[in-house]
Design a protein around this motif. Structure first.
Motif, PDB file in Angstrom:
ATOM      1  N   ALA A 159       0.845  -1.202   0.000  1.00 33.41           N
ATOM      2  CA  ALA A 159       0.000   0.000   0.000  1.00 33.41           C
ATOM      3  C   ALA A 159       0.874   1.243   0.000  1.00 33.41           C
ATOM      4  O   ALA A 159       0.745   2.121   0.847  1.00 33.41           O
ATOM      5  CB  ALA A 159      -0.930  -0.002   1.219  1.00 33.41           C
ATOM      6  N   PRO A 160       1.780   1.333  -0.972  1.00 34.37           N
ATOM      7  CA  PRO A 160       2.732   2.455  -0.983  1.00 34.37           C
ATOM      8  C   PRO A 160       2.057   3.772  -1.319  1.00 34.37           C
ATOM      9  O   PRO A 160       1.095   3.824  -2.086  1.00 34.37           O
ATOM     10  CB  PRO A 160       3.717   2.040  -2.085  1.00 34.37           C
ATOM     11  N   ASP A 161       2.583   4.850  -0.734  1.00 28.40           N
ATOM     12  CA  ASP A 161       2.102   6.195  -1.028  1.00 28.40           C
ATOM     13  C   ASP A 161       3.293   7.147  -0.909  1.00 28.40           C
ATOM     14  O   ASP A 161       3.667   7.551   0.195  1.00 28.40           O
ATOM     15  CB  ASP A 161       1.005   6.606  -0.049  1.00 28.40           C
ATOM     16  N   TYR A 200       3.384   5.018   3.184  1.00 27.47           N
ATOM     17  CA  TYR A 200       2.350   3.993   3.021  1.00 27.47           C
ATOM     18  C   TYR A 200       1.121   4.398   3.816  1.00 27.47           C
ATOM     19  O   TYR A 200       1.165   5.314   4.651  1.00 27.47           O
ATOM     20  CB  TYR A 200       2.839   2.615   3.468  1.00 27.47           C
ATOM     21  N   ASN A 201       0.005   3.719   3.550  1.00 23.18           N
ATOM     22  CA  ASN A 201      -1.245   3.976   4.263  1.00 23.18           C
ATOM     23  C   ASN A 201      -1.758   2.685   4.885  1.00 23.18           C
ATOM     24  O   ASN A 201      -1.616   1.605   4.324  1.00 23.18           O
ATOM     25  CB  ASN A 201      -2.298   4.537   3.295  1.00 23.18           C
ATOM     26  N   VAL A 202      -2.386   2.826   6.061  1.00 22.73           N
ATOM     27  CA  VAL A 202      -2.901   1.683   6.806  1.00 22.73           C
ATOM     28  C   VAL A 202      -4.420   1.791   6.908  1.00 22.73           C
ATOM     29  O   VAL A 202      -4.943   2.855   7.241  1.00 22.73           O
ATOM     30  CB  VAL A 202      -2.292   1.619   8.219  1.00 22.73           C
ATOM     31  N   PRO A 203      -5.151   0.724   6.652  1.00 20.98           N
ATOM     32  CA  PRO A 203      -6.615   0.772   6.781  1.00 20.98           C
ATOM     33  C   PRO A 203      -7.040   1.044   8.235  1.00 20.98           C
ATOM     34  O   PRO A 203      -6.380   0.596   9.185  1.00 20.98           O
ATOM     35  CB  PRO A 203      -7.057  -0.632   6.357  1.00 20.98           C
ATOM     36  N   VAL A 204      -8.141   1.767   8.376  1.00 22.15           N
ATOM     37  CA  VAL A 204      -8.706   2.002   9.716  1.00 22.15           C
ATOM     38  C   VAL A 204      -9.956   1.165   9.935  1.00 22.15           C
ATOM     39  O   VAL A 204     -10.557   1.193  11.006  1.00 22.15           O
ATOM     40  CB  VAL A 204      -9.014   3.497   9.922  1.00 22.15           C
ATOM     41  N   LEU A 205     -10.373   0.441   8.901  1.00 22.00           N
ATOM     42  CA  LEU A 205     -11.507  -0.494   8.977  1.00 22.00           C
ATOM     43  C   LEU A 205     -12.812   0.215   9.355  1.00 22.00           C
ATOM     44  O   LEU A 205     -13.587  -0.268  10.181  1.00 22.00           O
ATOM     45  CB  LEU A 205     -11.196  -1.611   9.986  1.00 22.00           C
ATOM     46  N   ASP A 206     -13.061   1.379   8.727  1.00 26.12           N
ATOM     47  CA  ASP A 206     -14.294   2.119   9.007  1.00 26.12           C
ATOM     48  C   ASP A 206     -15.409   1.815   8.004  1.00 26.12           C
ATOM     49  O   ASP A 206     -16.500   2.381   8.089  1.00 26.12           O
ATOM     50  CB  ASP A 206     -14.015   3.621   9.046  1.00 26.12           C
ATOM     51  N   ASP A 230     -11.484   3.285   2.383  1.00 25.83           N
ATOM     52  CA  ASP A 230     -10.777   2.373   3.282  1.00 25.83           C
ATOM     53  C   ASP A 230     -10.902   0.929   2.806  1.00 25.83           C
ATOM     54  O   ASP A 230      -9.950   0.143   2.925  1.00 25.83           O
ATOM     55  CB  ASP A 230     -11.318   2.500   4.709  1.00 25.83           C
ATOM     56  N   ASN A 231     -12.036   0.576   2.256  1.00 25.59           N
ATOM     57  CA  ASN A 231     -12.197  -0.775   1.719  1.00 25.59           C
ATOM     58  C   ASN A 231     -11.229  -1.022   0.560  1.00 25.59           C
ATOM     59  O   ASN A 231     -10.677  -2.122   0.421  1.00 25.59           O
ATOM     60  CB  ASN A 231     -13.633  -0.999   1.250  1.00 25.59           C
ATOM     61  N   ALA A 232     -11.027   0.007  -0.255  1.00 27.87           N
ATOM     62  CA  ALA A 232     -10.066  -0.113  -1.355  1.00 27.87           C
ATOM     63  C   ALA A 232      -8.652  -0.294  -0.813  1.00 27.87           C
ATOM     64  O   ALA A 232      -7.844  -1.056  -1.372  1.00 27.87           O
ATOM     65  CB  ALA A 232     -10.135   1.120  -2.253  1.00 27.87           C
ATOM     66  N   LEU A 233      -8.359   0.381   0.300  1.00 26.95           N
ATOM     67  CA  LEU A 233      -7.058   0.231   0.932  1.00 26.95           C
ATOM     68  C   LEU A 233      -6.887  -1.171   1.517  1.00 26.95           C
ATOM     69  O   LEU A 233      -5.809  -1.765   1.429  1.00 26.95           O
ATOM     70  CB  LEU A 233      -6.877   1.292   2.017  1.00 26.95           C
ATOM     71  N   CYS A 234      -7.957  -1.704   2.079  1.00 24.64           N
ATOM     72  CA  CYS A 234      -7.922  -3.078   2.592  1.00 24.64           C
ATOM     73  C   CYS A 234      -7.582  -4.067   1.477  1.00 24.64           C
ATOM     74  O   CYS A 234      -6.841  -5.040   1.698  1.00 24.64           O
ATOM     75  CB  CYS A 234      -9.257  -3.454   3.219  1.00 24.64           C
TER      76      CYS A 234
END
Length: 379
Positions: A265-267, A274-280, A285-289
């Motif tokens: 999940a590079p940024d 990088y970015n970390v999902p927060v599961l909201d 966020d779902n795309a990040l998951c």
């Protein structure tokens, strides 16, 4: 062609492995190993008091007598090579990684006395480790290579470290660099051009430990035109629904979180890269998951994509330890093997009575038999 596999027992625990290995006894810790120690994620099963290191676990499941091997009479300097390689593909990594890498190359006993060509196995180390598994057990490798001249092969250990000894997972990333391309389009051709290899997928295999175990599976499934077989020890395998639980463990393990995030999940614009999902549950966020699952997860899609290439592998073998201290391992391993079996693969899992480590006598008991029966040794 169906893949051929092997099984022994069954079990594994996981909050997720990846970094180092659990030592089975204090006598196995030496000065070389001390440099490889890295932190485990905090889990209920693995406490801070547990020593961590690479190899070597006792395996009570294998009762076969040790073969009598001839003594090693090979000069290490000529058969155990350390090659410096400067990569064009890793030059512009955003994280500042050094493109100058190391390859450990191990040549068989007959290499300088014949004109024959040899199969090659590429070994991928895990996070927190260095390419040194065969370096530390070179005498065993040399003995087995002398014992059966018809099954000699070359081994290449590939350095997968990024900046500050973090880890690449050998995947393409806009932050850490094009590691998958580095392996498949730089390293493999370099070895074929400079050593007497059988430059064909049928004579090329992959192996790896821990995060390198994930890496060799991923590379082999994506490139059956390059590799024909794979043997993975304690690889990262995750059922998609277990991502929230896995993230809980990874959040407590900054080194792994950073390596995994920068790989999958590079940024380049983010402070941490990088970015970390927060599961909201939000679409973003779902795309990040989904990106995080592109690593150890999405196992059904990985197999589906492999099958679509219509180039069957010769063999796959996955080795896990029943005492591996990471809880989600068991579900991921079993699920992956179930998917393989549903698609014509036969019993891919070997389970040993060990922790998160490389088995005792890995080279003689597992590595040599597997690749001797899986690779093409005919030029």
């Amino acid at each position: 062609m169906k893949c051929r596999f092997t099984v022994l027992l069954s079990c594994i625990l996981f909050t997720f492995f990846f970094t180092g290995c659990q030592n089975q006894s204090a006598s196995q810790t030496d000065s070389a190993a001390a440099e490889e120690v890295s932190a485990l994620p905090a889990t209920e099963e693995a406490t801070a008091s547990e020593p961590i290191d690479e190899p070597i676990a006792e395996s009570s499941t294998v009762e076969e007598a040790e073969p009598e091997l001839p003594p090693v009479k090979l000069p290490a300097a000529e058969y155990r090579l350390t090659i410096k390689y400067s990569s064009e593909l890793l030059k512009n990594a955003v994280d500042g990684s050094n493109p100058d890498k190391t390859l450990n190359i191990y040549l068989p006993a007959s290499y300088y006395d014949s004109e024959k060509r040899y199969p090659v196995v590429y070994f991928f180390h895990g996070l927190g480790l260095t390419p040194h598994t065969f370096y530390r057990d070179w005498e065993a490798f040399a003995q087995y290579m002398q014992a059966d001249p018809d099954k000699e092969l070359i081994v290449v250990e590939v350095d997968g470290r990024t900046v500050r000894d973090n880890f690449s997972f050998y995947v393409n990333s806009e932050v850490t660099g094009l590691w998958e391309d580095y392996v498949t389009t730089e390293i493999v051709p370099f070895v074929d051009e400079n050593y007497r290899t059988i430059a064909d997928a049928s004579s090329r295999g992959a192996a790896g430990f821990s995060s390198g175990g994930f890496s060799c599976i991923n590379l082999t499934l994506r490139h059956p035109d390059i590799f024909s077989c794979v043997q993975a020890i304690s690889p990262g395998l995750l059922k998609d629904e277990d991502l929230p639980e896995a993230l809980n463990g990874w959040n407590a393990t900054p080194d792994f979180l950073t390596a995994y995030g920068r790989a999958f999940a590079p940024d380049p614009k983010a402070e941490s890269l990088y970015n970390v999902p927060v599961l909201d549950g939000s679409p973003e966020d779902n795309a990040l998951c989904e990106k995080w699952l592109d690593g150890f997860g999405h196992l059904d899609q990985k197999i589906s994509d492999y099958l679509a290439l219509n180039k069957p592998l010769n063999n796959i073998q996955i080795i896990y330890g029943a005492q591996d201290p990471y809880p989600l391992m068991l579900d991921g391993a079993k699920y992956f093997c179930e998917l393989l079996e549903e698609n014509g693969f036969d019993e891919p899992l070997i389970e040993l009575q060990m922790g998160h480590t490389i088995p005792e006598d890995y080279i003689g008991t597992y590595f040599v038999p597997f690749f001797s029966s899986s690779l093409n040794f005919n030029e």
